[in-house]
Design a protein around this motif. Structure first.
Motif, mmCIF file in Angstrom:
data_model
loop_
_atom_site.group_PDB
_atom_site.id
_atom_site.type_symbol
_atom_site.label_atom_id
_atom_site.label_comp_id
_atom_site.label_asym_id
_atom_site.label_seq_id
_atom_site.Cartn_x
_atom_site.Cartn_y
_atom_site.Cartn_z
ATOM 1 N N VAL A 46 0.912 -1.136 -0.102
ATOM 2 C CA VAL A 46 0.232 -0.100 0.256
ATOM 3 C C VAL A 46 0.994 1.191 -0.217
ATOM 4 O O VAL A 46 0.561 2.257 -0.522
ATOM 5 C CB VAL A 46 -0.972 -0.152 1.095
ATOM 6 C CG1 VAL A 46 -1.674 1.349 1.313
ATOM 7 C CG2 VAL A 46 -2.041 -1.188 1.111
ATOM 8 N N GLY A 52 -2.698 -3.058 -8.021
ATOM 9 C CA GLY A 52 -3.382 -4.251 -8.082
ATOM 10 C C GLY A 52 -3.858 -4.769 -9.402
ATOM 11 O O GLY A 52 -3.597 -3.927 -10.342
ATOM 12 N N TYR A 92 -8.593 -0.107 1.601
ATOM 13 C CA TYR A 92 -7.818 0.375 0.252
ATOM 14 C C TYR A 92 -8.524 -0.499 -0.866
ATOM 15 O O TYR A 92 -7.853 -0.151 -2.080
ATOM 16 C CB TYR A 92 -6.352 0.122 0.362
ATOM 17 C CG TYR A 92 -5.496 0.824 1.422
ATOM 18 C CD1 TYR A 92 -5.027 2.159 0.868
ATOM 19 C CD2 TYR A 92 -5.393 0.399 2.541
ATOM 20 C CE1 TYR A 92 -4.289 2.894 1.961
ATOM 21 C CE2 TYR A 92 -4.765 1.175 3.644
ATOM 22 C CZ TYR A 92 -4.140 2.516 3.312
ATOM 23 O OH TYR A 92 -3.528 3.106 4.076
ATOM 24 N N LEU A 94 -8.639 -3.259 -2.027
ATOM 25 C CA LEU A 94 -7.635 -4.119 -2.479
ATOM 26 C C LEU A 94 -8.426 -5.402 -3.421
ATOM 27 O O LEU A 94 -9.135 -5.889 -2.817
ATOM 28 C CB LEU A 94 -6.606 -4.553 -1.651
ATOM 29 C CG LEU A 94 -5.567 -3.603 -1.000
ATOM 30 C CD1 LEU A 94 -4.537 -4.354 -0.318
ATOM 31 C CD2 LEU A 94 -4.892 -2.817 -2.147
#
Length: 279
Positions: A46, A52, A92, A94
């Motif tokens: 992060v 990603g 976040y 993800l």
């Protein structure tokens, strides 16, 4: 107990390597260490602005299957760190997939977990500079390349390879003594510690590292640049030494007696060899 992690970004172009020690004693040290490595690795991902999707590969089947919701969590301490990781994923947003791999396929992380010294990770905001690249002798394309590398968390091999001075600048002719005076004591001590020795090649490496620092390249990247050049040169020399020599074609004209025999046989109406006789 040690823990290690490897986060690879941008199609294997560079990796974040990290390791730590588990100081806290828990009811299940081995499993907690696996979870802690997962948490720290995700935080590094992060911090490096990873976009990603992210595939997490671990050799602990329990951790992977618990993160996928296949195995239940029975330990309170494991539950808490599992919750922390889940919160990171949600915060976040993800896109993440967990996959188990055998330990033989996870050698790098396993080796990091057994390394005694801690791997240091330098991010752009943490880097030290001797001079702003905008005020350095570097100009044109070289200045742009240095600026890009300084802003990149983990410069690629191609970046180091492309970074070179196309022509001499004001630093090229400076000797080691002058470069030390310009760079200061701290930078000088760092290059001496990294490239110790009083031989000419060691002094050359020290001078090269200081030149890159004075051109505006971050201190850690300047040292890595010189190390890269050393490795690159060694690999080039090894490749040259392993090349097979070109075959030299020579015409075997034979001995004088063979020449005479051939001359005598010219114009003969028959020939003789071991297998046939003809006329």
């Amino acid at each position: 107990m040690g823990l290690g992690w490897v986060v690879t970004l941008q199609n294997n172009s560079f990796s974040i390597l990290g390791n730590d020690r588990l100081e806290k004693q828990t009811s299940n040290n081995a499993l907690f260490a696996e979870y802690l490595a997962l948490k720290k690795g995700m935080l590094e991902y992060v911090k490096a602005d990873g976009q990603g999707p992210l595939t997490v590969m671990g050799d602990s089947q329990t951790v992977i299957y618990q993160m996928r919701g296949i195995y239940p969590i029975m330990d309170d301490e494991i539950w808490h760190i599992h919750r922390d990781i889940t919160n990171i994923i949600r915060e976040y947003e993800l896109d993440i997939h967990f996959r188990w791999v055998p330990r033989m396929q996870n050698k790098q992380a396993d080796r990091l977990s057994k390394t005694k010294h801690k791997v240091r990770i330098e991010y752009p905001n943490d880097r030290e500079f001797l001079i702003d690249v905008r005020n350095s002798p570097a100009i044109g394309k070289l200045r742009k390349k240095i600026a890009v590398m300084n802003a990149t968390p983990f410069p690629t091999t191609a970046m180091y390879k492309r970074l070179h001075v196309s022509s001499k600048d004001v630093l090229s002719d400076k000797d080691l003594f002058e470069l030390r005076e310009m760079a200061g004591k701290r930078a000088t001590n760092m290059v001496i510690e990294t490239f110790p020795g009083k031989r000419d090649k060691n002094k050359y490496y020290q001078a090269q590292a200081l030149r890159w620092m004075l051109r505006g390249l971050a201190v850690d990247l300047a040292i890595k640049k010189v190390k890269f050049d050393i490795r690159n040169k060694k690999n080039g020399n090894q490749n040259n030494s392993t090349k097979k020599p070109e075959a030299v074609k020579t015409k075997n004209k034979g001995s004088q007696s063979q020449k005479k025999a051939r001359n005598l046989c010219r114009g003969a109406k028959y020939y003789l060899n071991r297998q046939t006789f003809a006329f």
